[in-house]
Write a protein that holds these residues in place. Structure first.
Motif, short mmCIF file in Angstrom:
data_model
loop_
_atom_site.label_atom_id
_atom_site.label_comp_id
_atom_site.label_asym_id
_atom_site.label_seq_id
_atom_site.Cartn_x
_atom_site.Cartn_y
_atom_site.Cartn_z
N PRO A 185 0.82 -1.22 0.00
CA PRO A 185 0.00 0.00 0.00
C PRO A 185 0.86 1.26 0.00
N GLY A 186 0.50 2.21 -0.84
CA GLY A 186 1.24 3.46 -0.94
C GLY A 186 2.31 3.47 -2.01
N THR A 187 2.55 2.32 -2.65
CA THR A 187 3.55 2.26 -3.70
C THR A 187 3.12 3.13 -4.89
N PRO A 188 3.93 4.10 -5.29
CA PRO A 188 3.55 4.91 -6.45
C PRO A 188 3.65 4.08 -7.73
N PHE A 189 2.57 4.07 -8.51
CA PHE A 189 2.64 3.33 -9.77
C PHE A 189 1.89 4.04 -10.88
N VAL A 190 2.39 3.81 -12.10
CA VAL A 190 1.79 4.37 -13.32
C VAL A 190 0.95 3.27 -13.96
N LEU A 191 -0.31 3.57 -14.20
CA LEU A 191 -1.22 2.60 -14.80
C LEU A 191 -1.41 2.95 -16.27
N VAL A 192 -1.02 2.06 -17.15
CA VAL A 192 -1.14 2.27 -18.60
C VAL A 192 -2.16 1.29 -19.15
N VAL A 193 -3.24 1.80 -19.73
CA VAL A 193 -4.33 0.97 -20.22
C VAL A 193 -4.72 1.42 -21.62
N GLY A 194 -4.78 0.49 -22.55
CA GLY A 194 -5.14 0.83 -23.92
C GLY A 194 -6.59 0.60 -24.25
N GLY A 195 -7.45 0.57 -23.25
CA GLY A 195 -8.87 0.30 -23.50
C GLY A 195 -9.15 -1.17 -23.32
N SER A 196 -10.43 -1.55 -23.41
CA SER A 196 -10.83 -2.93 -23.13
C SER A 196 -10.17 -3.93 -24.08
N GLY A 197 -9.90 -3.51 -25.32
CA GLY A 197 -9.28 -4.43 -26.27
C GLY A 197 -7.80 -4.21 -26.45
N GLY A 198 -7.23 -3.21 -25.74
CA GLY A 198 -5.83 -2.88 -25.91
C GLY A 198 -5.63 -1.93 -27.08
N ALA A 199 -4.45 -1.35 -27.17
CA ALA A 199 -4.12 -0.41 -28.25
C ALA A 199 -2.69 -0.68 -28.70
N ARG A 200 -2.55 -1.11 -29.93
CA ARG A 200 -1.22 -1.48 -30.43
C ARG A 200 -0.25 -0.30 -30.37
N ALA A 201 -0.70 0.89 -30.74
CA ALA A 201 0.20 2.05 -30.75
C ALA A 201 0.73 2.35 -29.36
N LEU A 202 -0.13 2.23 -28.35
CA LEU A 202 0.30 2.49 -26.98
C LEU A 202 1.24 1.39 -26.49
#
Length: 372
Positions: A185-202
């Motif tokens: 708990p408290g760990t800083p993290f970056v959440l990267v999500v390309g949408g429900s199906g994902g995103a190839r470019a991201l």
């Protein structure tokens, strides 16, 4: 209350409708709900899984160029209106709520012609064709972004209510979010999500920036790739992450997204309206890469609404590279004051009580309609 929900094609139309339905059921136990959608859209699978009765009509959307198929679409629309009237007369709803997508066109139009109270919800800054058409016939409009209000001048009751999907994060548990990721708990993290199906470019940009991840001390990274990209993306990211590999979590999807989002220090992803509603309700700063492959380029307009308010950073997909993405992430995660300013700006845009506000609008519309 007896309510008919309609809207479909994508989750961006379906989940707001379901959120409104949940609010009505919570406020008025014993309410009856019917969902009318298209058998071709995702609603045909998603809605029955929620235990909600589902009926379908056959309808397709208009093409934006002259086409014989548009003539067939008009005929399907007229047949859809007839079928909708049959379903509405049988169910006898107190209100019909449409949330966009071509399927809600004949349903809401049929309800208006039958004198049934009607409401539409617009998720994006730029209204879709169906909601533009329906705004001339409905009793009320609720919009997610304040910029949309002037675009519905022909409707007598327009409110800026936000997106009802925001309401589902009210009970988000960040402790559970950390635990599901195996993080303290408290760990800083970056959440990267390309949408429900994902995103190839991201995903490609994440792979490109992976060798630089170790430059941010103490920061964890959670990459949600989408199931179709998972194996290749996971292997490439782990291979490139080098010394930061132990601070990288790669997942195909996240089942408890509200909890994980509540724990995130920074969100990176697309600019779908429902996701942005959750992000702002939780006050999470964001880096937004809108999909260029959507109607009216509406995700870019959504993203600009946040970036103009200082709640997010906008990167157009044509400008997206691993270096550009990492520079923006590092610029936020290494500057606590900047991150806090963005968080406050994000929270100021949030409307976590959206579903409740829309429920109150429904009550008002019904009262006016039946008092006439």
């Amino acid at each position: 209350m007896r309510v008919v929900l309609t809207g479909g094609g994508t989750g961006g139309h379906i989940y707001p409708a379901l959120a409104i339905g949940r609010e009505i059921s919570a406020r008025e136990p014993g309410s009856a709900t019917l969902y009318i959608g298209s058998g071709r859209g995702l609603e045909g699978r998603i809605v029955p899984e929620q235990g909600i009765p589902f009926e379908s009509i056959d309808i397709t959307g208009f093409r934006r160029s002259l086409s014989l198929e548009n003539v067939r679409t008009v005929l399907r629309f007229l047949k859809g209106v007839t079928r909708s009237k049959e379903l509405l007369r049988a169910f006898k709803p107190d209100i019909v709520v449409g949330t966009g997508g071509y399927v809600c066109g004949p349903v809401v139009y049929a309800a208006s012609k039958l004198g049934i109270p009607t409401l539409i919800h617009e998720q994006n800054v730029v209204p879709g064709l169906t909601n533009k058409f329906l705004s001339r016939y409905v009793d009320g409009v609720a919009v997610s972004f304040t910029e949309s209000v002037p675009l519905f001048k022909k409707c007598p009751d327009v409110i800026h209510a936000g997106n009802p999907c925001a309401t589902r994060v009210l009970g988000a548990d960040k402790t559970a979010g950390y635990a599901s990721l195996g993080l303290k708990p408290g760990t800083p993290f970056v959440l990267v999500v390309g949408g429900s199906g994902g995103a190839r470019a991201l995903n490609d940009a994440v792979v490109q920036m992976a060798p630089q991840l170790g430059k941010l001390s103490g920061v964890h990274y959670v990459f949600v790739t989408g199931e179709r990209f998972f194996r290749d993306a996971e292997a490439a990211i782990k291979r490139q992450a080098l010394s930061a590999a132990d601070r990288v979590t790669v997942l195909p999807y996240v089942g408890n997204m509200p909890d994980v989002l509540a724990a995130a220090s920074l969100f990176v992803g697309r600019a779908g309206a429902s996701f942005l509603a959750e992000v702002t309700s939780l006050g999470v700063p964001s880096i937004l890469i809108p999909s260029p492959n959507v109607t009216n380029n509406h995700q870019e307009a959504n993203a600009r609404s946040l970036s103009d308010a200082g709640a997010g950073v906008l990167i157009l997909e044509r400008d997206l590279t691993g270096n550009v993405l990492f520079e923006q992430i590092a610029g936020i995660m290494s500057d606590p004051a900047k991150k806090e300013r963005m968080s406050k700006a994000s929270r100021s845009l949030g409307m976590p009580h959206s579903a409740a506000d829309i429920y109150e609008q429904i009550i008002r519309i019904r009262g006016k309609k039946y008092s006439q």
